[in-house]
Scaffold this motif. Structure first.
Motif, PDB file in Angstrom:
ATOM      1  N   LYS A  22     -19.711  13.132  43.539  1.00 23.07           N
ATOM      2  CA  LYS A  22     -19.835  12.286  42.349  1.00 23.07           C
ATOM      3  C   LYS A  22     -20.891  12.834  41.380  1.00 23.07           C
ATOM      4  N   SER A  34     -17.867   8.454  31.955  1.00 18.51           N
ATOM      5  CA  SER A  34     -18.523   7.655  32.986  1.00 18.51           C
ATOM      6  C   SER A  34     -19.754   8.377  33.501  1.00 18.51           C
ATOM      7  N   GLU A 151     -17.788  -4.752  39.372  1.00 14.73           N
ATOM      8  CA  GLU A 151     -16.729  -3.786  39.680  1.00 14.73           C
ATOM      9  C   GLU A 151     -17.324  -2.513  40.258  1.00 14.73           C
ATOM     10  N   GLU A 153     -16.329   1.884  40.751  1.00 17.74           N
ATOM     11  CA  GLU A 153     -15.414   2.994  40.509  1.00 17.74           C
ATOM     12  C   GLU A 153     -14.678   3.337  41.795  1.00 17.74           C
ATOM     13  N   THR A 154     -13.512   3.927  41.653  1.00 14.75           N
ATOM     14  CA  THR A 154     -12.687   4.255  42.820  1.00 14.75           C
ATOM     15  C   THR A 154     -13.408   5.166  43.795  1.00 14.75           C
ATOM     16  N   THR A 156     -16.551   5.426  44.319  1.00 17.20           N
ATOM     17  CA  THR A 156     -17.589   4.648  45.005  1.00 17.20           C
ATOM     18  C   THR A 156     -16.977   3.825  46.138  1.00 17.20           C
ATOM     19  N   LYS A 215      -8.276  -1.299  40.376  1.00 15.35           N
ATOM     20  CA  LYS A 215      -9.721  -1.150  40.374  1.00 15.35           C
ATOM     21  C   LYS A 215     -10.353  -2.321  41.095  1.00 15.35           C
TER      22      LYS A 215
END
Length: 222
Positions: A22, A34, A151, A153-154, A156, A215
């Motif tokens: 990441k 992002s 929310e 992120e994918t 994460t 998401k």
């Protein structure tokens, strides 16, 4: 060593690799919209680095196997690389505003408990016990951050899934060792179960949302 222990270690290593992916510049350049470490709790990573540091002090005193030594060194190095990347290399992209969990709420009771409940009252044993207790709650700043932002992120969520899977597999490892070796470590087992419980709600959301391409989002705290 059994297959559950190996799969648990592999899952843990995959979680760390996903986390590190990441951050590198190449990933950042492809995801300019992002921030590189947005959604990653630096405080959780500090706690994990502390977990590995206090647990693996036996590297200097005890040799178990080449596999054991190599995995310990890898986890230590990766933990500190992650902390460095979050707080130094990519500090401008780190979401410090939402990473606001107060670590003393975890460190103080964990420290006290490690002195009160341990296998033997020696420095290395107390530090090992401290690492076991701390690992069971080290993910809380990350989960708190997700609940605060609403929310994740994918990438994460994939990191959290493999981290939770690692603990679930270690529970299977302890069950296997109990029936095949008559081995039972109450401190490790209870702490591992507590840690896995923290992931249960996340596992449900991961399976019902993330794996279907949606998401992961949570209700914002009022």
């Amino acid at each position: 060593m059994n297959v559950f222990r190996i799969l648990g270690d592999v899952s843990h290593l995959l979680a760390i690799i996903i986390l590190l992916l990441k951050g590198p510049p190449l990933i950042c350049l492809t995801l300019l919209s992002s921030p590189c470490h947005a959604g990653i709790s630096g405080k959780s990573q500090i706690l994990f680095a502390l977990v590995f540091t206090t647990r693996y002090l036996d590297l200097f005193t005890t040799f178990i196997s080449v596999y054991n030594t190599v995995m310990k060194v890898i986890f230590l190095i990766c933990a500190y690389i992650t902390v460095y990347m979050i707080y130094v290399k990519f500090r401008k992209t780190f979401d410090s505003e939402n990473d606001s969990f107060r670590l003393e709420f975890l460190l103080v009771p964990v420290t006290g408990l490690s002195f009160l409940e341990n296998h033997s009252f020696t420095p290395l044993e107390i530090l090992w016990t401290f690492s076991i207790y701390l690992e069971s709650v080290a993910i809380l700043p990350q989960l708190f951050m997700i609940s605060k932002t609403g929310e994740a992120e994918t990438i994460t969520t994939h990191y959290l899934f493999f981290l939770g899977l690692y603990r679930a597999l270690y529970i299977a490892n302890w069950v296997w060792r109990y029936y095949t070796e008559n081995f039972y470590d109450q401190i490790a087992v209870v702490s591992g179960v507590v840690q896995t419980i923290f992931y249960c709600d996340f596992f449900y959301l991961y399976i019902t949302k993330v794996l279907k391409g949606k998401k992961l989002s949570l209700p914002m705290p009022v």
